[in-house]
Design an enzyme around this catalytic site. Structure first.
Site, PDB file in Angstrom:
ATOM      1  N   SER A   1       0.794  -1.223   0.000  1.00 43.93           N
ATOM      2  CA  SER A   1       0.000   0.000   0.000  1.00 43.93           C
ATOM      3  C   SER A   1       0.826   1.273   0.000  1.00 43.93           C
ATOM      4  O   SER A   1       0.394   2.284  -0.558  1.00 43.93           O
ATOM      5  CB  SER A   1      -0.952   0.004   1.203  1.00 43.93           C
ATOM      6  OG  SER A   1      -0.227  -0.048   2.410  1.00 43.93           O
TER       7      SER A   1
ATOM      8  N   LYS B   1      13.234  -1.283   0.573  1.00 48.25           N
ATOM      9  CA  LYS B   1      11.831  -0.865   0.507  1.00 48.25           C
ATOM     10  C   LYS B   1      11.789   0.619   0.144  1.00 48.25           C
ATOM     11  O   LYS B   1      12.334   1.458   0.864  1.00 48.25           O
ATOM     12  CB  LYS B   1      11.110  -1.134   1.828  1.00 48.25           C
ATOM     13  CG  LYS B   1       9.625  -0.793   1.763  1.00 48.25           C
ATOM     14  CD  LYS B   1       8.806  -1.564   2.779  1.00 48.25           C
ATOM     15  CE  LYS B   1       9.037  -1.109   4.186  1.00 48.25           C
ATOM     16  NZ  LYS B   1       8.034  -1.684   5.117  1.00 48.25           N
TER      17      LYS B   1
ATOM     18  N   MET C   1      17.724  -3.253   4.208  1.00 49.53           N
ATOM     19  CA  MET C   1      17.960  -4.311   5.188  1.00 49.53           C
ATOM     20  C   MET C   1      18.530  -5.525   4.480  1.00 49.53           C
ATOM     21  O   MET C   1      18.539  -5.591   3.246  1.00 49.53           O
ATOM     22  CB  MET C   1      16.657  -4.658   5.904  1.00 49.53           C
ATOM     23  CG  MET C   1      15.554  -5.126   4.975  1.00 49.53           C
ATOM     24  SD  MET C   1      13.883  -4.905   5.635  1.00 49.53           S
ATOM     25  CE  MET C   1      13.155  -3.967   4.301  1.00 49.53           C
TER      26      MET C   1
ATOM     27  N   ASP D   1       0.281  -6.321  12.239  1.00 47.03           N
ATOM     28  CA  ASP D   1      -0.291  -6.749  10.963  1.00 47.03           C
ATOM     29  C   ASP D   1      -0.009  -8.233  10.742  1.00 47.03           C
ATOM     30  O   ASP D   1       1.129  -8.614  10.453  1.00 47.03           O
ATOM     31  CB  ASP D   1       0.306  -5.930   9.821  1.00 47.03           C
ATOM     32  CG  ASP D   1      -0.314  -6.270   8.467  1.00 47.03           C
ATOM     33  OD1 ASP D   1      -1.209  -7.137   8.428  1.00 47.03           O
ATOM     34  OD2 ASP D   1       0.104  -5.682   7.455  1.00 47.03           O
TER      35      ASP D   1
ATOM     36  N   ASN E   1       3.930 -11.295   5.728  1.00 45.18           N
ATOM     37  CA  ASN E   1       4.920 -10.780   6.666  1.00 45.18           C
ATOM     38  C   ASN E   1       5.708 -11.890   7.358  1.00 45.18           C
ATOM     39  O   ASN E   1       6.559 -11.599   8.201  1.00 45.18           O
ATOM     40  CB  ASN E   1       4.242  -9.905   7.724  1.00 45.18           C
ATOM     41  CG  ASN E   1       3.692  -8.622   7.131  1.00 45.18           C
ATOM     42  OD1 ASN E   1       4.158  -8.169   6.086  1.00 45.18           O
ATOM     43  ND2 ASN E   1       2.708  -8.031   7.784  1.00 45.18           N
TER      44      ASN E   1
ATOM     45  N   ASP F   1       8.553  -6.703   7.798  1.00 49.53           N
ATOM     46  CA  ASP F   1       7.647  -5.553   7.799  1.00 49.53           C
ATOM     47  C   ASP F   1       7.201  -5.167   9.200  1.00 49.53           C
ATOM     48  O   ASP F   1       6.188  -5.637   9.720  1.00 49.53           O
ATOM     49  CB  ASP F   1       6.418  -5.824   6.918  1.00 49.53           C
ATOM     50  CG  ASP F   1       5.684  -4.540   6.554  1.00 49.53           C
ATOM     51  OD1 ASP F   1       5.874  -3.535   7.264  1.00 49.53           O
ATOM     52  OD2 ASP F   1       4.933  -4.537   5.568  1.00 49.53           O
TER      53      ASP F   1
END
Length: 439
Positions: free
Chosen positions: A141, A159, A246, A289, A294, A308
């Site tokens: 998202s 990311k 990362m 989440d 994840n 995440d």
């Protein structure tokens, strides 16, 4: 970070506030035009137009979902928050839109990606990389993930935040809220405001990648020496508030564990359930989440990768105490205290017409947990019973009342673990894992 293939397609993210507002406006105008045309057709036939039916035709649903997915950010977050609490009471049309927002994401074209990285790292950043795959391995998202290798040999996952997401949070959330309200599809008693405020807050947190990097480090410290898990190493020298770098971790989707032996399925799920309980009752901080993406599984070493940490949140002591009180009452079969605890947590109203039925569902869960040394998630009896009871409540007119967001996130995480263990057909010593926190 592990290699997650993206099945999305490249599509530039609208960055300017006016462009994003115009996108919503053109979508709204298009829908209004469709409604007007079809309403006139109904009137010409002497029929009274069904405005709700005309508003949410398959074509209009697709138009709404596609435009909100293209915007990413606030649009998808509001959809996720609403559907995680009220999915069972949303009309099918709106539930369909929210489901599409959870599943659909595009990614930036290479030129837009290059512009974002030039802004973050300067124009000469390529000289520091042996390789950089411009096709993302994941898209979500508010950002997308790329695999790369630095010249110093570090294999990394990067990311990259979609441009304009952080700057447009306030206007995007307001525009999406207006659109959802305009649809007229939410139940009249459903108060959207707390979800709008939470979407703002959570998006501000999740768009701060330096904050997420610190959570990576924090959880790595909390789980140091734990052989069941591995967490990507945070690389601050190539990270900014909009780019998170990362270490890359090898792994497969966590769902592939369903193909492993029964012993391995049970071990993996037991470790995940135990981690969830430690987050709540020991760490006081939780990755909230439970999206299956994840979690990854490395069959070569049996480790579970935790990915995440953007949705990480500290837990209020009152919420933790509330769950402990509920657990103790459930284990001790103290029905009076169970009612008091459920009322404190706002799971029931205290004197509501549906309280006894809801408490009956809670008691049934505890009965199943304490009656066996291992809870068999492959047995769908409990889930079927709860679903049946939930449908009966909805048919009787029950609409979930507003509960504290803290409780909502805790239920979301626990529910996610339940779904994952069910997907993997695992048996977990839930009674034993819970018992050490209530004695």
């Amino acid at each position: 970070m592990s290699d997650r293939k993206s099945s999305s397609t490249p599509l530039a993210v609208p960055t300017g506030r006016l462009v994003r507002v115009a996108g919503l406006s053109s979508m709204t105008a298009g829908i209004a035009g469709n409604v007007a045309v079809h309403a006139l057709q109904e009137i010409s036939r002497g029929a009274r137009p069904d405005l709700r039916g005309l508003l949410m035709t398959p074509g209009n649903v697709t138009r709404v979902a596609d435009q909100l997915a293209r915007m990413r950010g606030a649009a998808m977050k509001v959809g996720q928050l609403i559907s995680m609490d009220a999915g069972e009471v949303l009309p099918p049309e709106l539930a369909d839109i929210m489901a599409r927002l959870r599943d659909q994401a595009h990614f930036m074209p290479p030129k837009q990606l290059r512009d974002v990285l030039n802004h973050a790292w300067g124009p000469d950043w390529r000289k520091s990389f042996q390789s950089f795959n411009v096709r993302p391995i994941a898209a979500a998202s508010i950002g997308q993930v790329h695999r790369a290798t630095l010249k110093d040999g570090r294999d990394v996952a990067i990311k990259v935040q979609y441009p304009g997401i952080a700057r447009s949070i306030e206007s995007d959330v307001a525009n999406v809220a207006a659109l959802v309200r305009m649809s007229g599809l939410l139940p009249k008693s459903f108060d959207l405001n707390p979800y709008i405020q939470e979407a703002r807050s959570q998006l501000h947190d999740e768009t701060d990648y330096e904050r997420e990097g610190q959570h990576l480090r924090h959880f790595a410290g909390l789980l140091q020496g734990n052989d069941a898990f591995e967490i990507p190493e945070f690389h601050p020298d190539w990270s900014t508030s909009e780019v998170l770098t990362m270490s890359f971790l090898e792994g497969h989707p966590i769902e592939t564990v369903s193909e492993a032996t029964k012993e391995e399925r049970n071990r993996v799920c037991s470790a995940l359930v135990d981690l969830t309980l430690r987050e709540i009752f020991e760490f006081g901080i939780m990755q909230s989440d439970p999206n299956f993406a994840n979690y990854r599984y490395n069959p070569s070493n049996g480790k579970i990768s935790l990915l995440d940490f953007g949705a990480t949140r500290a837990l209020q002591p009152s919420a933790i105490d509330g769950y402990l009180r509920l657990l103790r009452a459930g284990f001790l079969e103290d029905h009076v205290e169970l009612r008091n605890a459920a009322c404190q947590m706002q799971l029931i109203e205290g004197d509501g017409p549906f309280d006894d039925r809801i408490l009956g569902m809670i008691r049934r869960v505890f009965d199943e947990i304490v009656s066996a040394d291992e809870f068999d998630f492959s047995d769908r009896t409990l889930a079927s019973h709860l679903n049946k009871e939930g449908m009966a409540l909805a048919e009787a007119g029950y609409i979930p009342h507003q509960m504290p967001m803290e409780m909502l996130y805790l239920q979301r995480k626990i529910g996610g673990m339940f779904l994952l263990a069910t997907r993997l057909n695992a048996s977990v010593p839930v009674k034993q894992l819970l018992a050490k926190y209530i004695t």
